[in-house]
Design a protein around this motif. Structure first.
Motif, PDB file in Angstrom:
ATOM      1  N   LEU A  45       0.796  -1.222   0.000  1.00 58.77           N
ATOM      2  CA  LEU A  45       0.000   0.000   0.000  1.00 58.77           C
ATOM      3  C   LEU A  45       0.832   1.277   0.000  1.00 58.77           C
ATOM      4  O   LEU A  45       0.339   2.342  -0.375  1.00 58.77           O
ATOM      5  CB  LEU A  45      -0.930   0.014   1.217  1.00 58.77           C
ATOM      6  N   MET A  46       2.089   1.193   0.412  1.00 55.73           N
ATOM      7  CA  MET A  46       2.915   2.386   0.558  1.00 55.73           C
ATOM      8  C   MET A  46       3.078   3.193  -0.733  1.00 55.73           C
ATOM      9  O   MET A  46       2.985   4.424  -0.682  1.00 55.73           O
ATOM     10  CB  MET A  46       4.274   2.004   1.140  1.00 55.73           C
ATOM     11  N   PRO A  47       3.285   2.576  -1.898  1.00 57.00           N
ATOM     12  CA  PRO A  47       3.393   3.377  -3.118  1.00 57.00           C
ATOM     13  C   PRO A  47       2.138   4.225  -3.380  1.00 57.00           C
ATOM     14  O   PRO A  47       2.242   5.398  -3.740  1.00 57.00           O
ATOM     15  CB  PRO A  47       3.609   2.345  -4.227  1.00 57.00           C
ATOM     16  N   ALA A  48       0.967   3.663  -3.179  1.00 58.05           N
ATOM     17  CA  ALA A  48      -0.277   4.415  -3.377  1.00 58.05           C
ATOM     18  C   ALA A  48      -0.398   5.529  -2.344  1.00 58.05           C
ATOM     19  O   ALA A  48      -0.857   6.633  -2.659  1.00 58.05           O
ATOM     20  CB  ALA A  48      -1.485   3.483  -3.293  1.00 58.05           C
ATOM     21  N   ALA A  49       0.021   5.275  -1.120  1.00 53.22           N
ATOM     22  CA  ALA A  49      -0.037   6.299  -0.079  1.00 53.22           C
ATOM     23  C   ALA A  49       0.882   7.468  -0.415  1.00 53.22           C
ATOM     24  O   ALA A  49       0.509   8.634  -0.238  1.00 53.22           O
ATOM     25  CB  ALA A  49       0.341   5.699   1.269  1.00 53.22           C
ATOM     26  N   HIS A  50       2.075   7.179  -0.927  1.00 52.75           N
ATOM     27  CA  HIS A  50       3.000   8.244  -1.314  1.00 52.75           C
ATOM     28  C   HIS A  50       2.444   9.066  -2.477  1.00 52.75           C
ATOM     29  O   HIS A  50       2.587  10.287  -2.498  1.00 52.75           O
ATOM     30  CB  HIS A  50       4.371   7.668  -1.666  1.00 52.75           C
ATOM     31  N   THR A  51       1.812   8.399  -3.425  1.00 52.39           N
ATOM     32  CA  THR A  51       1.197   9.101  -4.550  1.00 52.39           C
ATOM     33  C   THR A  51       0.091  10.026  -4.051  1.00 52.39           C
ATOM     34  O   THR A  51      -0.003  11.191  -4.459  1.00 52.39           O
ATOM     35  CB  THR A  51       0.636   8.094  -5.568  1.00 52.39           C
ATOM     36  N   GLU A  52      -0.739   9.528  -3.155  1.00 50.17           N
ATOM     37  CA  GLU A  52      -1.819  10.347  -2.608  1.00 50.17           C
ATOM     38  C   GLU A  52      -1.263  11.528  -1.810  1.00 50.17           C
ATOM     39  O   GLU A  52      -1.765  12.656  -1.911  1.00 50.17           O
ATOM     40  CB  GLU A  52      -2.717   9.494  -1.717  1.00 50.17           C
ATOM     41  N   LEU A  53      -0.220  11.294  -1.052  1.00 45.15           N
ATOM     42  CA  LEU A  53       0.407  12.363  -0.275  1.00 45.15           C
ATOM     43  C   LEU A  53       0.975  13.451  -1.183  1.00 45.15           C
ATOM     44  O   LEU A  53       0.804  14.645  -0.915  1.00 45.15           O
ATOM     45  CB  LEU A  53       1.504  11.786   0.625  1.00 45.15           C
ATOM     46  N   ARG A  54       1.627  13.045  -2.273  1.00 45.64           N
ATOM     47  CA  ARG A  54       2.134  14.034  -3.238  1.00 45.64           C
ATOM     48  C   ARG A  54       0.994  14.869  -3.802  1.00 45.64           C
ATOM     49  O   ARG A  54       1.098  16.087  -3.927  1.00 45.64           O
ATOM     50  CB  ARG A  54       2.898  13.344  -4.372  1.00 45.64           C
ATOM     51  N   GLY A  55      -0.106  14.208  -4.156  1.00 40.64           N
ATOM     52  CA  GLY A  55      -1.265  14.919  -4.680  1.00 40.64           C
ATOM     53  C   GLY A  55      -1.834  15.917  -3.680  1.00 40.64           C
ATOM     54  O   GLY A  55      -2.195  17.041  -4.042  1.00 40.64           O
ATOM     55  N   LEU A  56      -1.908  15.525  -2.418  1.00 43.23           N
ATOM     56  CA  LEU A  56      -2.400  16.442  -1.389  1.00 43.23           C
ATOM     57  C   LEU A  56      -1.478  17.644  -1.234  1.00 43.23           C
ATOM     58  O   LEU A  56      -1.934  18.783  -1.135  1.00 43.23           O
ATOM     59  CB  LEU A  56      -2.523  15.716  -0.049  1.00 43.23           C
ATOM     60  N   ARG A  57      -0.185  17.379  -1.225  1.00 46.55           N
ATOM     61  CA  ARG A  57       0.771  18.479  -1.080  1.00 46.55           C
ATOM     62  C   ARG A  57       0.676  19.449  -2.254  1.00 46.55           C
ATOM     63  O   ARG A  57       0.746  20.662  -2.074  1.00 46.55           O
ATOM     64  CB  ARG A  57       2.185  17.931  -0.945  1.00 46.55           C
TER      65      ARG A  57
END
Length: 75
Positions: A45-57
């Motif tokens: 799940l970590m790759p998807a979480a990092h992608t989502e975090l980048r999008g939020l930032r």
């Protein structure tokens, strides 16, 4: 409550309440197996979480800065 759970586990012949719960809940066979399963899940799940975090930032314009729990409502 934690003491009662520990007492229940030991009275039932288990090392800890985690061992007791594993034996009686039809989940992994022991706490180490649960930890391994969670580690595998986290790695997937970590790759998807990092992608989502980048999008939020990007949406919030933080420039890679810290996000807080309240920031999600503004994205």
């Amino acid at each position: 409550m934690l003491v009662a759970r520990g007492d229940l586990a030991r009275a039932s012949g288990h090392v800890s309440y985690a061992h007791y719960a594993c034996a009686h809940a039809r989940i992994e066979s022991d706490p180490a197996a649960v930890a391994r399963a969670l580690g595998t899940l986290s790695a997937r799940l970590m790759p998807a979480a990092h992608t989502e975090l980048r999008g939020l930032r990007e949406a919030l314009g933080t420039g890679g800065g810290a996000l807080h729990g309240w920031d999600i409502d503004y994205a």
